[in-house]
Design a protein around this motif. Structure first.
Motif, short mmCIF file in Angstrom:
data_model
loop_
_atom_site.label_atom_id
_atom_site.label_comp_id
_atom_site.label_asym_id
_atom_site.label_seq_id
_atom_site.Cartn_x
_atom_site.Cartn_y
_atom_site.Cartn_z
N MET A 9 -3.49 70.44 -121.65
CA MET A 9 -3.28 70.90 -120.28
C MET A 9 -1.96 70.37 -119.73
O MET A 9 -1.23 71.08 -119.04
CB MET A 9 -4.44 70.44 -119.40
N GLY A 10 -1.66 69.11 -120.02
CA GLY A 10 -0.43 68.52 -119.52
C GLY A 10 0.82 69.03 -120.22
O GLY A 10 1.90 69.04 -119.62
N LEU A 11 0.66 69.47 -121.47
CA LEU A 11 1.83 69.81 -122.29
C LEU A 11 2.06 71.31 -122.43
O LEU A 11 3.06 71.72 -123.04
CB LEU A 11 1.67 69.19 -123.68
N THR A 12 1.16 72.14 -121.86
CA THR A 12 1.34 73.59 -121.96
C THR A 12 1.22 74.26 -120.59
O THR A 12 0.48 75.23 -120.43
CB THR A 12 0.32 74.22 -122.93
N PRO A 13 1.92 73.75 -119.56
CA PRO A 13 1.77 74.36 -118.24
C PRO A 13 2.36 75.77 -118.21
O PRO A 13 3.41 76.04 -118.79
CB PRO A 13 2.58 73.41 -117.33
N ASP A 14 1.62 76.69 -117.56
CA ASP A 14 2.13 78.02 -117.29
C ASP A 14 2.50 78.81 -118.54
O ASP A 14 3.35 79.71 -118.49
CB ASP A 14 3.34 77.96 -116.35
N ALA A 15 1.88 78.47 -119.67
CA ALA A 15 2.14 79.22 -120.90
C ALA A 15 1.39 80.55 -120.83
O ALA A 15 0.15 80.55 -120.82
CB ALA A 15 1.69 78.42 -122.12
N PRO A 16 2.08 81.69 -120.76
CA PRO A 16 1.39 82.96 -120.52
C PRO A 16 0.37 83.32 -121.58
O PRO A 16 -0.66 83.93 -121.28
CB PRO A 16 2.54 83.98 -120.47
N GLU A 17 0.61 82.94 -122.85
CA GLU A 17 -0.34 83.28 -123.91
C GLU A 17 -1.65 82.51 -123.79
O GLU A 17 -2.66 82.87 -124.40
CB GLU A 17 0.29 83.03 -125.28
N LEU A 18 -1.65 81.43 -122.97
CA LEU A 18 -2.84 80.62 -122.79
C LEU A 18 -3.52 80.88 -121.45
O LEU A 18 -4.47 80.18 -121.10
CB LEU A 18 -2.49 79.13 -122.92
N GLN A 19 -3.05 81.85 -120.70
CA GLN A 19 -3.70 82.20 -119.45
C GLN A 19 -3.64 83.71 -119.23
O GLN A 19 -3.07 84.19 -118.25
CB GLN A 19 -3.11 81.42 -118.27
N PRO A 20 -4.27 84.45 -120.16
CA PRO A 20 -4.24 85.92 -120.06
C PRO A 20 -4.97 86.41 -118.82
O PRO A 20 -6.10 86.01 -118.54
CB PRO A 20 -4.97 86.36 -121.34
N GLY A 21 -4.29 87.25 -118.07
CA GLY A 21 -4.88 87.79 -116.86
C GLY A 21 -4.59 86.98 -115.62
O GLY A 21 -4.83 87.45 -114.51
N PHE A 22 -4.09 85.77 -115.80
CA PHE A 22 -3.70 84.96 -114.64
C PHE A 22 -2.38 84.25 -114.93
O PHE A 22 -2.17 83.10 -114.61
CB PHE A 22 -4.81 83.99 -114.23
N GLU A 23 -1.48 85.01 -115.55
CA GLU A 23 -0.21 84.44 -116.01
C GLU A 23 0.63 83.87 -114.87
O GLU A 23 1.40 82.92 -115.09
CB GLU A 23 0.61 85.51 -116.75
N ASN A 24 0.53 84.41 -113.68
CA ASN A 24 1.38 83.98 -112.58
C ASN A 24 0.77 82.89 -111.73
O ASN A 24 1.31 82.52 -110.70
CB ASN A 24 1.74 85.18 -111.70
N THR A 25 -0.38 82.36 -112.17
CA THR A 25 -0.99 81.22 -111.50
C THR A 25 -0.50 79.94 -112.16
O THR A 25 -0.56 79.80 -113.39
CB THR A 25 -2.52 81.28 -111.60
N SER A 26 -0.01 79.01 -111.38
CA SER A 26 0.47 77.75 -111.96
C SER A 26 -0.70 76.95 -112.52
O SER A 26 -1.70 76.72 -111.85
CB SER A 26 1.19 76.91 -110.90
N THR A 27 -0.58 76.54 -113.77
CA THR A 27 -1.57 75.66 -114.40
C THR A 27 -0.97 74.29 -114.71
O THR A 27 -1.46 73.57 -115.57
CB THR A 27 -2.15 76.30 -115.67
N ALA A 28 0.11 73.95 -114.02
CA ALA A 28 0.70 72.62 -114.18
C ALA A 28 -0.20 71.57 -113.55
O ALA A 28 -0.86 71.82 -112.54
CB ALA A 28 2.08 72.58 -113.54
N VAL A 29 -0.24 70.39 -114.16
CA VAL A 29 -0.98 69.27 -113.60
C VAL A 29 -0.01 68.12 -113.36
O VAL A 29 1.10 68.11 -113.89
CB VAL A 29 -2.13 68.83 -114.52
N HIS A 30 -0.45 67.15 -112.57
CA HIS A 30 0.47 66.12 -112.09
C HIS A 30 0.30 64.76 -112.77
O HIS A 30 1.14 63.88 -112.58
CB HIS A 30 0.30 65.97 -110.57
N ALA A 31 -0.76 64.57 -113.53
CA ALA A 31 -0.98 63.34 -114.29
C ALA A 31 -2.06 63.61 -115.32
O ALA A 31 -2.95 64.45 -115.10
CB ALA A 31 -1.39 62.19 -113.38
N CYS A 32 -1.99 62.91 -116.45
CA CYS A 32 -2.96 63.08 -117.53
C CYS A 32 -3.48 61.71 -117.98
O CYS A 32 -2.69 60.78 -118.20
CB CYS A 32 -2.32 63.77 -118.73
N VAL A 33 -4.81 61.64 -118.14
CA VAL A 33 -5.43 60.39 -118.63
C VAL A 33 -6.38 60.74 -119.77
O VAL A 33 -7.60 60.84 -119.58
CB VAL A 33 -6.18 59.65 -117.50
N PRO A 34 -5.86 60.94 -120.99
CA PRO A 34 -6.74 61.21 -122.13
C PRO A 34 -7.34 59.91 -122.68
O PRO A 34 -6.63 58.93 -122.87
CB PRO A 34 -5.81 61.87 -123.13
#
Length: 428
Positions: free
Chosen positions: A256-281
């Motif tokens: 999630m942290g390393l693939t923000p806004d990748a269109p191939e990973l958000q089909p149908g909602f490509e223009n919605t930002s999927t960026a996150v602000h911090a990651c704690v794996p």
């Protein structure tokens, strides 16, 4: 009676020894994990039971036979070993604090550098570890974020009085991409952050073998898009979302942290930002293709699990690498706080070390890393001495990330806007 006493004490001693030094090897990984995990995180309870059992035996039967003496010797060894396990668990507070101070620098040290001591309520949670509730925190269950049934549902945790514009924590469960539930993992951290005024979200996602990659990640991004559009109704601020998860959830957290806004990973909602602000794996999988060359990783890559997750027709190494966080490192990655147990029987700690090293080389943002001595896989599932310390440290990292967001957001907003503009120009 004496023979069973000896067997009980021998069992305690063996469990404690395995918690201190787990038996290596894939064939034994499941029983070694289960016994080591429960012993390490429930060591105070097991120590109390072992000592009480010995005291009752001596009070009733005395020390008359050789078996009595052997049982007491084993009991002494078990108590000593469990005491060592407890001491190692308590060390997690300093391990996490040192990791955060080292990576986040003086600003963090000045504002957040106090190690919280467990109060009465914290110790009550540790000694009653399966009581997964917190006074003042409300849970809203089974909200639908996409069509498809119960695997597309999420829970929300928030303070009873419903905060306003609160930062959001997004939790992804683990389970090897094949099992698990939003109701089972990450609860201690979510309860803690909700009590601090955050809004926390835990999600389900489709599981393999019915679902194949990247369905798991697409669903997580769908849930994130739903959160961004709807979390304001529950007091959350859609402009700050941090993501966390363990094991397979740690893998998805990193993706999630390393693939923000990748269109191939958000089909149908490509223009919605999927960026996150911090990651704690937590204890995540970072190498899906075996690029690190680590032996247990190569064994996992060659196991039957990967074709189940990636699909039987997955092409090696391209499809494997496409699902690997190590293949998606980027300069604009959000701040990371990576946690891994040194005694993990499922995911080798060396895998986390390589991931952190490579991410630090690539990223312009901090990458903190806490390697926890004596910690098995899933060390944070329920309250324990170790997990209580980890929860406090993760809370300090998340609050640091939220407080310092303005130092990163202008550049991030510009890059997201440019990406959306490019997609619109290309007709995407």
């Amino acid at each position: 009676m004496t023979r069973t006493f000896v067997l009980r004490q021998a069992s305690s001693a063996i469990l404690a020894a395995n918690a201190i030094r787990p038996v290596p090897g894939m064939p034994l990984s499941v029983p070694v994990f289960m016994s080591g995990w429960l012993t390490a995180e429930l060591a105070p309870q097991l120590l109390a039971l072992t000592a009480t059992d010995s005291a009752i035996h001596v009070a009733r039967h005395g020390i008359r036979s050789r078996s009595d003496k052997v049982g007491l010797l084993l009991s002494t060894a078990a108590v000593a070993a469990l005491s060592s396990v407890i001491a190692t668990g308590r060390g997690a507070a300093h391990e996490c604090e040192s990791a955060l101070r080292e990576e986040l620098g003086e600003d963090y040290a000045e504002r957040d550098g106090k190690i919280a001591r467990a109060g009465l309520s914290a110790w009550r949670r540790i000694y009653d570890p399966f009581w997964m509730r917190r006074k003042g925190v409300t849970r809203v269950r089974n909200l639908r974020y996409a069509p498809g049934g119960r695997r597309f549902r999420l829970n929300i945790y928030h303070r009873d009085d419903v905060p306003s514009d609160a930062p959001v924590l997004f939790q992804i469960h683990g389970g090897g991409w094949v099992i698990g539930s939003k109701d089972q993992q990450g609860i201690p951290l979510m309860l803690e952050m909700a009590s601090r005024g955050w809004v926390c979200v835990s999600i389900n996602y489709p599981l393999s073998p019915r679902a194949v990659w990247p369905a798991h990640l697409i669903a997580a991004k769908q849930a994130l898009a739903w959160v961004r559009a709807n979390i304001g109704r529950y007091g959350g601020d859609p402009d700050f979302i941090a993501v966390t998860g363990g094991s397979a959830g740690g893998h998805l957290t990193a993706m999630m942290g390393l693939t923000p806004d990748a269109p191939e990973l958000q089909p149908g909602f490509e223009n919605t930002s999927t960026a996150v602000h911090a990651c704690v794996p937590h204890y995540g999988v970072y190498d899906m293709a075996g690029d690190t060359g680590i032996k247990p990783v190569l064994q996992r890559v060659k196991s039957g699990l990967m074709p189940m997750v990636l699909g039987k027709n997955a092409k090696f190494p391209d499809d494997y690498r496409a699902a690997s966080p190590l293949a998606h490192l980027r300069a604009d990655a959000p701040p990371f706080f990576v946690l891994h147990g040194r005694s993990d029987s499922f995911i080798p700690v060396a895998e986390a070390r390589v991931f952190v090293e490579k991410l630090r080389e690539a990223s312009d943002n901090p990458v903190a890393y806490a390697e926890l001595r004596g910690a098995q896989h899933a060390f944070d599932v329920f309250p324990s001495i170790r997990s209580a310390a980890v929860v406090q440290a993760v809370g300090r990292f998340l609050e640091w990330a939220y407080r310092t967001r303005d130092q990163r957001e202008p550049e991030n907003r510009e890059s997201v806007a440019e990406a959306v503009q490019l997609r619109d120009t290309d007709g995407g």
